[in-house]
Design a protein around this motif. Structure first.
Motif, PDB file in Angstrom:
ATOM      1  N   ALA A 166       0.835  -1.209   0.000  1.00  0.00           N
ATOM      2  CA  ALA A 166       0.000   0.000   0.000  1.00  0.00           C
ATOM      3  C   ALA A 166       0.870   1.261   0.000  1.00  0.00           C
ATOM      4  O   ALA A 166       0.571   2.229  -0.709  1.00  0.00           O
ATOM      5  CB  ALA A 166      -0.914  -0.019   1.224  1.00  0.00           C
ATOM      6  N   LEU A 167       1.941   1.251   0.773  1.00  0.00           N
ATOM      7  CA  LEU A 167       2.785   2.458   0.880  1.00  0.00           C
ATOM      8  C   LEU A 167       3.444   2.799  -0.459  1.00  0.00           C
ATOM      9  O   LEU A 167       3.623   3.974  -0.787  1.00  0.00           O
ATOM     10  CB  LEU A 167       3.844   2.267   1.979  1.00  0.00           C
ATOM     11  CG  LEU A 167       3.278   2.334   3.408  1.00  0.00           C
ATOM     12  CD1 LEU A 167       4.301   1.831   4.424  1.00  0.00           C
ATOM     13  CD2 LEU A 167       2.827   3.758   3.760  1.00  0.00           C
ATOM     14  N   VAL A 168       3.786   1.784  -1.255  1.00  0.00           N
ATOM     15  CA  VAL A 168       4.365   2.066  -2.578  1.00  0.00           C
ATOM     16  C   VAL A 168       3.299   2.710  -3.472  1.00  0.00           C
ATOM     17  O   VAL A 168       3.571   3.678  -4.189  1.00  0.00           O
ATOM     18  CB  VAL A 168       4.956   0.783  -3.214  1.00  0.00           C
ATOM     19  CG1 VAL A 168       5.363   1.038  -4.669  1.00  0.00           C
ATOM     20  CG2 VAL A 168       6.171   0.308  -2.408  1.00  0.00           C
ATOM     21  N   ALA A 169       2.062   2.215  -3.389  1.00  0.00           N
ATOM     22  CA  ALA A 169       0.984   2.810  -4.208  1.00  0.00           C
ATOM     23  C   ALA A 169       0.698   4.248  -3.802  1.00  0.00           C
ATOM     24  O   ALA A 169       0.211   5.043  -4.601  1.00  0.00           O
ATOM     25  CB  ALA A 169      -0.281   1.969  -4.084  1.00  0.00           C
ATOM     26  N   LEU A 170       1.017   4.603  -2.560  1.00  0.00           N
ATOM     27  CA  LEU A 170       0.759   5.969  -2.066  1.00  0.00           C
ATOM     28  C   LEU A 170       1.981   6.879  -2.254  1.00  0.00           C
ATOM     29  O   LEU A 170       1.954   8.041  -1.846  1.00  0.00           O
ATOM     30  CB  LEU A 170       0.372   5.914  -0.583  1.00  0.00           C
ATOM     31  CG  LEU A 170      -0.921   5.142  -0.273  1.00  0.00           C
ATOM     32  CD1 LEU A 170      -1.134   5.022   1.230  1.00  0.00           C
ATOM     33  CD2 LEU A 170      -2.131   5.809  -0.923  1.00  0.00           C
ATOM     34  N   GLY A 171       3.057   6.345  -2.819  1.00  0.00           N
ATOM     35  CA  GLY A 171       4.265   7.158  -3.047  1.00  0.00           C
ATOM     36  C   GLY A 171       4.949   7.575  -1.756  1.00  0.00           C
ATOM     37  O   GLY A 171       5.561   8.653  -1.690  1.00  0.00           O
ATOM     38  N   VAL A 223      -7.948   8.462  -5.308  1.00  0.00           N
ATOM     39  CA  VAL A 223      -8.562   7.317  -4.624  1.00  0.00           C
ATOM     40  C   VAL A 223      -7.489   6.246  -4.469  1.00  0.00           C
ATOM     41  O   VAL A 223      -6.574   6.150  -5.280  1.00  0.00           O
ATOM     42  CB  VAL A 223      -9.759   6.711  -5.411  1.00  0.00           C
ATOM     43  CG1 VAL A 223     -10.966   7.609  -5.365  1.00  0.00           C
ATOM     44  CG2 VAL A 223      -9.373   6.400  -6.855  1.00  0.00           C
ATOM     45  N   SER A 224      -7.603   5.465  -3.396  1.00  0.00           N
ATOM     46  CA  SER A 224      -6.679   4.338  -3.246  1.00  0.00           C
ATOM     47  C   SER A 224      -7.438   3.156  -2.676  1.00  0.00           C
ATOM     48  O   SER A 224      -8.475   3.317  -2.020  1.00  0.00           O
ATOM     49  CB  SER A 224      -5.500   4.714  -2.352  1.00  0.00           C
ATOM     50  OG  SER A 224      -5.892   4.805  -1.001  1.00  0.00           O
ATOM     51  N   ILE A 225      -6.904   1.970  -2.950  1.00  0.00           N
ATOM     52  CA  ILE A 225      -7.596   0.742  -2.531  1.00  0.00           C
ATOM     53  C   ILE A 225      -6.565  -0.356  -2.309  1.00  0.00           C
ATOM     54  O   ILE A 225      -5.515  -0.377  -2.975  1.00  0.00           O
ATOM     55  CB  ILE A 225      -8.646   0.349  -3.612  1.00  0.00           C
ATOM     56  CG1 ILE A 225      -9.523  -0.816  -3.165  1.00  0.00           C
ATOM     57  CG2 ILE A 225      -7.992   0.019  -4.937  1.00  0.00           C
ATOM     58  CD1 ILE A 225     -10.761  -1.021  -4.051  1.00  0.00           C
ATOM     59  N   TYR A 226      -6.838  -1.267  -1.357  1.00  0.00           N
ATOM     60  CA  TYR A 226      -5.984  -2.435  -1.125  1.00  0.00           C
ATOM     61  C   TYR A 226      -6.863  -3.674  -1.094  1.00  0.00           C
ATOM     62  O   TYR A 226      -7.873  -3.705  -0.397  1.00  0.00           O
ATOM     63  CB  TYR A 226      -5.226  -2.315   0.205  1.00  0.00           C
ATOM     64  CG  TYR A 226      -4.289  -3.479   0.444  1.00  0.00           C
ATOM     65  CD1 TYR A 226      -3.082  -3.556  -0.239  1.00  0.00           C
ATOM     66  CD2 TYR A 226      -4.621  -4.514   1.317  1.00  0.00           C
ATOM     67  CE1 TYR A 226      -2.222  -4.632  -0.059  1.00  0.00           C
ATOM     68  CE2 TYR A 226      -3.762  -5.596   1.508  1.00  0.00           C
ATOM     69  CZ  TYR A 226      -2.566  -5.637   0.825  1.00  0.00           C
ATOM     70  OH  TYR A 226      -1.711  -6.700   1.003  1.00  0.00           O
ATOM     71  N   ARG A 227      -6.482  -4.693  -1.847  1.00  0.00           N
ATOM     72  CA  ARG A 227      -7.231  -5.961  -1.870  1.00  0.00           C
ATOM     73  C   ARG A 227      -6.244  -7.100  -1.642  1.00  0.00           C
ATOM     74  O   ARG A 227      -5.107  -7.035  -2.098  1.00  0.00           O
ATOM     75  CB  ARG A 227      -7.909  -6.155  -3.235  1.00  0.00           C
ATOM     76  CG  ARG A 227      -8.810  -5.009  -3.691  1.00  0.00           C
ATOM     77  CD  ARG A 227     -10.175  -5.017  -3.036  1.00  0.00           C
ATOM     78  NE  ARG A 227     -10.841  -6.291  -3.163  1.00  0.00           N
ATOM     79  CZ  ARG A 227     -11.504  -6.704  -4.250  1.00  0.00           C
ATOM     80  NH1 ARG A 227     -11.595  -5.924  -5.294  1.00  0.00           N
ATOM     81  NH2 ARG A 227     -12.098  -7.883  -4.272  1.00  0.00           N
ATOM     82  N   LEU A 242      -3.011  -6.476  -3.926  1.00  0.00           N
ATOM     83  CA  LEU A 242      -2.954  -5.390  -4.906  1.00  0.00           C
ATOM     84  C   LEU A 242      -3.264  -4.073  -4.223  1.00  0.00           C
ATOM     85  O   LEU A 242      -4.232  -3.975  -3.469  1.00  0.00           O
ATOM     86  CB  LEU A 242      -4.013  -5.652  -5.993  1.00  0.00           C
ATOM     87  CG  LEU A 242      -4.252  -4.518  -6.989  1.00  0.00           C
ATOM     88  CD1 LEU A 242      -3.055  -4.377  -7.927  1.00  0.00           C
ATOM     89  CD2 LEU A 242      -5.518  -4.791  -7.801  1.00  0.00           C
ATOM     90  N   ALA A 243      -2.434  -3.084  -4.474  1.00  0.00           N
ATOM     91  CA  ALA A 243      -2.744  -1.722  -4.037  1.00  0.00           C
ATOM     92  C   ALA A 243      -2.754  -0.834  -5.276  1.00  0.00           C
ATOM     93  O   ALA A 243      -1.851  -0.928  -6.121  1.00  0.00           O
ATOM     94  CB  ALA A 243      -1.705  -1.230  -3.033  1.00  0.00           C
ATOM     95  N   LEU A 314      -7.807 -10.208  -9.908  1.00  0.00           N
ATOM     96  CA  LEU A 314      -7.815  -9.241  -8.799  1.00  0.00           C
ATOM     97  C   LEU A 314      -7.741  -7.802  -9.332  1.00  0.00           C
ATOM     98  O   LEU A 314      -8.464  -6.905  -8.870  1.00  0.00           O
ATOM     99  CB  LEU A 314      -6.605  -9.545  -7.900  1.00  0.00           C
ATOM    100  CG  LEU A 314      -6.466  -8.792  -6.585  1.00  0.00           C
ATOM    101  CD1 LEU A 314      -7.663  -9.020  -5.683  1.00  0.00           C
ATOM    102  CD2 LEU A 314      -5.187  -9.247  -5.861  1.00  0.00           C
ATOM    103  N   ILE A 315      -6.901  -7.599 -10.341  1.00  0.00           N
ATOM    104  CA  ILE A 315      -6.757  -6.253 -10.916  1.00  0.00           C
ATOM    105  C   ILE A 315      -8.053  -5.857 -11.632  1.00  0.00           C
ATOM    106  O   ILE A 315      -8.560  -4.742 -11.463  1.00  0.00           O
ATOM    107  CB  ILE A 315      -5.545  -6.214 -11.878  1.00  0.00           C
ATOM    108  CG1 ILE A 315      -4.265  -6.461 -11.090  1.00  0.00           C
ATOM    109  CG2 ILE A 315      -5.469  -4.884 -12.616  1.00  0.00           C
ATOM    110  CD1 ILE A 315      -3.075  -6.836 -11.929  1.00  0.00           C
ATOM    111  N   GLN A 316      -8.597  -6.788 -12.397  1.00  0.00           N
ATOM    112  CA  GLN A 316      -9.832  -6.503 -13.145  1.00  0.00           C
ATOM    113  C   GLN A 316     -10.964  -6.111 -12.172  1.00  0.00           C
ATOM    114  O   GLN A 316     -11.614  -5.086 -12.348  1.00  0.00           O
ATOM    115  CB  GLN A 316     -10.220  -7.760 -13.933  1.00  0.00           C
ATOM    116  CG  GLN A 316     -11.467  -7.592 -14.750  1.00  0.00           C
ATOM    117  CD  GLN A 316     -11.314  -8.219 -16.133  1.00  0.00           C
ATOM    118  OE1 GLN A 316     -10.388  -8.989 -16.371  1.00  0.00           O
ATOM    119  NE2 GLN A 316     -12.203  -7.885 -17.040  1.00  0.00           N
TER     120      GLN A 316
END
Ligand SMILES: Cc1cc2nc3c(=O)[nH]c(=O)nc-3n(C[C@H](O)[C@H](O)[C@H](O)COP(=O)(O)OP(=O)(O)OC[C@H]3O[C@@H](n4cnc5c(N)ncnc54)[C@H](O)[C@@H]3O)c2cc1C
Ligand code: SF4
Length: 328
Positions: A166-171, A223-227, A242-243, A314-316
């Motif tokens: 998640a932290l990588v997806a949030l920069g 927006v951000s999301i984690y699954r 996935l984030a 998961l991405i879809q």
């Protein structure tokens, strides 16, 4: 049984850095990973330096430039529930909430979550594998159902941390303190692939301490999301996670970050999927193209080919969830 080691609890960061510079010394935060590793002889530590008295390392606050500052000793439970995290960085709050059990989230820290060692069962067992300084990877040709599909070379392990993805997806960035002062490193560059170093998973040098995580303020329309997919819903490490972090501007995707967890020994940026998404409308065609692009170049081992369609699905599903609802 735990082996013998010396244990100290310095009250200041500088003293902790000094003590951790001793050969083989290890930092202790919540101890939920460290103690098991010492007990199971995954590695030795003649000296364990507890960080628990260093008050500056705790807490969640906003900085003058509206970034979020999370002290490394903040518990995972606090990250999962804190209003500042929940409001602005849903992916991080949900990733933290998906970690282990309530007991571990209450004891384990976000810094320890990023620095935990891999969960490869050979590494955690009585096998003197490459990552322990041996000359064989037992997962190669062995039980490799949960191992890597990207970035693997001689070692096939994946990184176990949910919050890292998640932290990588949030920069986000981490601050590292050492004898020569502090340095700031993007979380993305904090982790190492096997080809960079076979015996450690991050850039920390002896004596260095991860002191804080800094998450930049979200841009408008963000927006951000984690699954996470796992074997048992109650608690388990990710089989695939996935984030995604992205903004919408005039109906088009801006600055997407698509990050796969449990795919490699570091959170894995799906750069080809990001290229498909950037500037596009999030329609069915774009979503299909992005999910196919994300797994292009993945290499399956004997037992983990299931991960490729699992990530694609998961991405879809996740991008469908993020798709803006058309006006009625
Ligand atoms: C049953 C079980 C299930 C789990 N499930 C999950 C899961 O689903 N997802 C997930 O992400 N994790 C999971 N974990 C791992 C768990 O989240 C980690 O054990 C925990 O986050 C580690 O934090 P800690 O504070 O206890 O670290 P510690 O155990 O104290 O330390 C862990 C490692 O990090 C180093 N370290 C700690 N803090 C610092 C610092 N500030 N600077 C430098 N080095 C440091 C230590 O030297 C040690 O090597 C699970 C663990 C268990 C036991
Ligand atoms: S995958 Fe890595 S950690 Fe696991 S046995 Fe092979 S070298 Fe060791």
């Amino acid at each position: 049984m735990l082996p013998n080691f010396s244990y100290i609890r310095p009250a200041s960061l500088s003293e902790a850095v000094e003590q951790l510079s001793a050969l083989g010394a290890r930092a202790h935060a919540g101890g939920t990973d460290l103690v098991g590793c010492l007990r199971d002889r995954v590695f030795d530590a003649p000296l364990v330096v507890s960080l628990t008295r260093v008050a500056d390392l705790r807490g969640i606050s906003t900085t003058s430039d509206r970034s979020l500052r999370i002290g490394a000793l903040t518990t995972i439970a606090e990250v999962a529930t804190h209003p500042l995290v929940r409001q602005a960085h849903v992916a991080l709050a949900d990733a933290a909430a998906s970690v282990a059990t309530p007991q571990i989230r209450n004891q384990g820290t976000i810094g320890g979550n990023l620095c935990q060692r891999p969960r490869c069962w050979y590494f955690r067992g009585d096998f003197h594998c490459l990552r322990k300084g041996g000359d064989t990877c037992y997962a190669m040709g062995g039980e490799n159902q949960q191992h890597a599909i990207f970035g693997a070379s001689a070692c096939l392990a994946v990184h176990p941390s949910d919050t890292a993805t998640a932290l990588v997806a949030l920069g986000a960035r981490v601050t590292i303190a050492g004898r020569r002062g502090a340095r700031s490193v993007p979380v993305e560059s904090f982790f190492l692939l096997p080809e960079e170093d076979m015996t450690k998973e991050n850039v920390l040098q002896p004596g260095e301490i991860l002191t804080e995580i800094v998450v930049p303020p979200p841009p408008s329309g963000f927006v951000s999301i984690y699954r996470k997919v796992r074997t048992r819903g109650a608690f388990d490490f990710a089989l695939a996670s996935l984030a995604v972090g992205l903004s919408f501007r005039q109906g088009r995707v801006e600055a997407p970050r698509v990050v796969l967890g449990a795919a490699a020994l570091k959170p894995w940026r799906a750069a080809a999927a990001e290229t498909v998404l950037a500037g596009a409308r999030l329609d069915a065609k774009t979503i299909a193209a992005a999910s196919n692009a994300a797994v292009k170049g993945a290499t399956a081992l004997e037992e983990n080919a299931y991960k490729i369609p699992m990530f694609r699905g998961l991405i879809q599903e996740t991008l469908e969830h993020l798709r803006p609802t058309p006006p009625q």
